[in-house]
Design an enzyme around this catalytic site. Structure first.
Site, mmCIF file in Angstrom:
data_model
loop_
_atom_site.group_PDB
_atom_site.id
_atom_site.type_symbol
_atom_site.label_atom_id
_atom_site.label_comp_id
_atom_site.label_asym_id
_atom_site.label_seq_id
_atom_site.Cartn_x
_atom_site.Cartn_y
_atom_site.Cartn_z
ATOM 1 N N ARG A 117 -2.263 -6.104 -8.231
ATOM 2 C CA ARG A 117 -1.146 -7.020 -7.969
ATOM 3 C C ARG A 117 -1.020 -8.087 -9.045
ATOM 4 N NH1 ARG A 117 -3.171 -8.113 -2.051
ATOM 5 N NH2 ARG A 117 -4.982 -8.169 -3.395
ATOM 6 N N LYS A 160 -16.845 -6.618 7.254
ATOM 7 C CA LYS A 160 -15.650 -7.419 6.959
ATOM 8 C C LYS A 160 -14.961 -7.932 8.225
ATOM 9 C CE LYS A 160 -13.763 -6.483 2.402
ATOM 10 N NZ LYS A 160 -12.584 -5.971 1.695
ATOM 11 N N SER A 194 -2.797 -7.683 3.171
ATOM 12 C CA SER A 194 -3.003 -7.530 4.619
ATOM 13 C C SER A 194 -3.338 -8.884 5.237
ATOM 14 C CB SER A 194 -4.142 -6.542 4.885
ATOM 15 O OG SER A 194 -3.815 -5.286 4.369
ATOM 16 N N HIS A 244 0.842 -1.209 0.000
ATOM 17 C CA HIS A 244 0.000 0.000 0.000
ATOM 18 C C HIS A 244 0.879 1.262 0.000
ATOM 19 C CE1 HIS A 244 -2.932 -2.695 2.405
ATOM 20 N NE2 HIS A 244 -3.473 -2.541 1.214
HETATM 21 O O1 PNS Z 1 -8.838 -3.025 0.500
HETATM 22 P P1 PNS Z 1 -10.113 -3.564 -0.097
HETATM 23 O O2 PNS Z 1 -10.972 -4.235 0.978
HETATM 24 O O3 PNS Z 1 -9.864 -4.423 -1.296
HETATM 25 O O4 PNS Z 1 -10.933 -2.263 -0.609
HETATM 26 C C1 PNS Z 1 -12.200 -2.394 -1.193
HETATM 27 C C2 PNS Z 1 -12.887 -1.012 -1.329
HETATM 28 C C3 PNS Z 1 -12.921 -0.278 -0.020
HETATM 29 C C4 PNS Z 1 -12.116 -0.179 -2.321
HETATM 30 C C5 PNS Z 1 -14.318 -1.280 -1.868
HETATM 31 O O5 PNS Z 1 -14.919 -2.270 -1.109
HETATM 32 C C6 PNS Z 1 -15.204 -0.035 -1.836
HETATM 33 O O6 PNS Z 1 -15.041 0.871 -2.604
HETATM 34 N N1 PNS Z 1 -16.165 -0.011 -0.862
HETATM 35 C C7 PNS Z 1 -17.047 1.106 -0.608
HETATM 36 C C8 PNS Z 1 -18.500 0.791 -0.934
HETATM 37 C C9 PNS Z 1 -18.739 0.949 -2.411
HETATM 38 O O7 PNS Z 1 -18.628 2.015 -2.985
HETATM 39 N N2 PNS Z 1 -19.033 -0.187 -3.065
HETATM 40 C C10 PNS Z 1 -19.245 -0.244 -4.486
HETATM 41 C C11 PNS Z 1 -17.902 -0.314 -5.184
HETATM 42 S S1 PNS Z 1 -18.181 -0.355 -6.916
#
Ligand code: PNS
Length: 170
Positions: free
Chosen positions: A97, A48, A135, A24
């Site tokens: 990645r 989560k 993570s 990150h």
């Molecule tokens: O680190 P992660 O868990 O892979 O991140 C995922 C994240 C936070 C980028 C994604 O879950 C997100 O954007 N969540 C917010 C809710 C939302 O907007 N969902 C629709 C995404 S198209």
């Protein structure tokens, strides 16, 4: 088209950051070299079941990005695209990645574009040095007291050691 070139470009780098890793941090530093301001946005995701609270995750991110002046750390619990508009940002930054990340990232980028076509998603290929890093893998190693100093900053390693030591005492 062509009417939305911004003089000052704000990017949002969203994620769970449970916890922040060197992978990150690499994306954060590179994004900060490209965009005028980068807001690292921690998802407040009770679903989560994160190891670290949103406050712990943001505090760790603040500590490890202290030296980068155009990086801000914040949290959000909303739809990402709404948060991006609220912050008057124009770009979402994501790290990629491997091919395995591609499908869900493509879906999210397309959906976000449908919800607001003024916001662009930019992907950065993760430094190959960190292509295996996540993570979850860091937490797995830390849970068994394995070596993680090449994977996360010192502050994060210390926080993980405390978290799992507390768990073992329970
Ligand atoms: O680190 P992660 O868990 O892979 O991140 C995922 C994240 C936070 C980028 C994604 O879950 C997100 O954007 N969540 C917010 C809710 C939302 O907007 N969902 C629709 C995404 S198209």
């Amino acid at each position: 088209m062509g009417d939305t070139k911004h003089d000052y470009t704000i990017a949002v780098y969203p994620g769970s950051f449970d916890p922040v890793t060197f992978g990150h941090l690499d994306i954060i530093h590179r994004a900060a070299n490209v965009f005028d301001k980068v807001i690292v946005a921690v998802l407040n995701n009770s679903k989560k079941n994160p190891l670290f609270s949103v406050e712990e995750r943001t505090n760790l991110l603040k500590e490890v990005t202290r030296g980068v002046p155009n990086v801000e750390v914040d949290s959000f619990g909303d739809l990402l695209i709404n948060y991006v508009s609220e912050k008057k940002a124009h770009v979402i930054v994501k790290g990629l990645r491997a091919i395995s990340d591609f499908e869900s990232e493509m879906q999210m980028a397309s959906l976000n574009h449908k919800l607001n076509d003024k916001v662009e998603t930019f992907f950065m290929m993760t430094n190959p040095q960190y292509s295996y890093l996540s993570s979850s893998i860091v937490k797995e190693i830390a849970r068994y007291n394995g070596p993680i100093s090449d994977l996360v900053p010192q502050e994060v390693e210390a926080a993980l050691r405390i978290k799992y030591a507390e768990d073992r005492l329970r």
